[in-house]
Design a protein around this motif. Structure first.
Motif, PDB file in Angstrom:
ATOM      1  N   ARG A 196       0.825  -1.204   0.000  1.00 45.51           N
ATOM      2  CA  ARG A 196       0.000   0.000   0.000  1.00 45.51           C
ATOM      3  C   ARG A 196       0.860   1.256   0.000  1.00 45.51           C
ATOM      4  NH1 ARG A 196      -5.044   0.448   4.023  1.00 45.51           N
ATOM      5  NH2 ARG A 196      -5.859  -0.938   2.418  1.00 45.51           N
ATOM      6  N   ASN A 237       2.562   1.620  -3.348  1.00 42.26           N
ATOM      7  CA  ASN A 237       1.625   1.986  -4.412  1.00 42.26           C
ATOM      8  C   ASN A 237       1.306   3.469  -4.401  1.00 42.26           C
ATOM      9  OD1 ASN A 237       1.446  -0.539  -5.518  1.00 42.26           O
ATOM     10  ND2 ASN A 237      -0.455  -1.101  -4.483  1.00 42.26           N
ATOM     11  N   TYR A 296      -5.163   6.674   5.879  1.00 40.57           N
ATOM     12  CA  TYR A 296      -4.548   6.297   4.608  1.00 40.57           C
ATOM     13  C   TYR A 296      -5.004   7.220   3.489  1.00 40.57           C
ATOM     14  CZ  TYR A 296      -3.661   3.803   0.282  1.00 40.57           C
ATOM     15  OH  TYR A 296      -3.256   3.488  -0.989  1.00 40.57           O
ATOM     16  N   LYS A 332      -2.471   9.862   1.626  1.00 38.90           N
ATOM     17  CA  LYS A 332      -2.287   9.784   0.179  1.00 38.90           C
ATOM     18  C   LYS A 332      -2.527  11.143  -0.465  1.00 38.90           C
ATOM     19  CE  LYS A 332      -3.891   7.236  -3.890  1.00 38.90           C
ATOM     20  NZ  LYS A 332      -4.759   6.147  -4.376  1.00 38.90           N
TER      21      LYS A 332
END
Length: 207
Positions: free
Chosen positions: A59, A62, A168, A172
């Motif tokens: 994660r 990515n 998260y 991001k």
């Protein structure tokens, strides 16, 4: 543990709030010559076991990779020639007490095959902080010139992680926003050079 505390609270020394990211970079670098990147080993600061989970590792990679690809950079395997090595540091703090101290020696050896770069110009923003009664994570992303083995860019993000799913998504968004400054403009380079010169005068022991 000293390094874990340093990473977890780097933002406090840099003067920015939780839940946002900021960048540090070498203003002398011509970033337009970089085209490709590859990941080196991530660092679990404090050995919390967070990177033992392959889902977490994938994660993080990515969304770092996705943010860099929006800047025209292309990820390639490590066994191919690449311009930038990407290393990330991940840390988590549950509780401690507030106590800042500026460190004059921030060289912590090699991580992922490259020096830690916690010294000189890259150290002027950083202090050791211990903060009580909150849960917070820190993600740092290093971009290292493969040819010269010099750190050229560092993005660091502090994030409240009580709600992991929400954290998260927010992390991001903040990372993508921070990396929109890559490559830095001429004005950004001038400002960074000014800031580095000012901090070098303030903390001559870090030269």
């Amino acid at each position: 543990m000293r390094l874990a505390v340093l990473l977890l609270t780097v933002g406090a020394a840099a003067g920015f709030a939780k839940d946002e990211a900021r960048n540090d970079f070498d203003p002398a670098i011509d970033f337009s010559r970089y085209r490709t990147f590859s990941f080196v080993k991530g660092v679990d600061v404090g050995h919390t076991g967070v990177l033992d989970d392959p889902v977490v590792r994938e994660r993080v990679k990515n969304f770092v990779s996705g943010a860099m690809e929006t800047r025209g950079l292309r990820e390639v395997p490590q066994d191919e020639k690449y311009d930038l090595a990407v290393r990330y540091w991940l840390a988590r703090l549950d509780k401690s007490e507030v106590k800042p101290t500026l460190s004059s020696s921030l060289d912590y050896g090699y991580w992922g095959g490259y020096p830690a770069y916690w010294y000189g110009s890259w150290a002027t923003f950083y202090q050791e902080y211990v903060v009580e009664n909150y849960i917070e994570g820190t993600l740092l992303v290093d971009l290292i010139d493969r040819e010269t083995e010099q750190l050229v860019w560092r993005t660091y993000l502090r994030q409240d992680i009580k709600d992991r799913a929400k954290a998260y998504v927010e992390a991001k968004e903040h990372l993508y926003e921070a990396l929109r400054e890559l490559p830095p403009s001429a004005d950004a380079k001038r400002k960074m050079q000014h800031d580095r010169d000012r901090l070098a005068k303030k903390y001559p022991q870090l030269k």
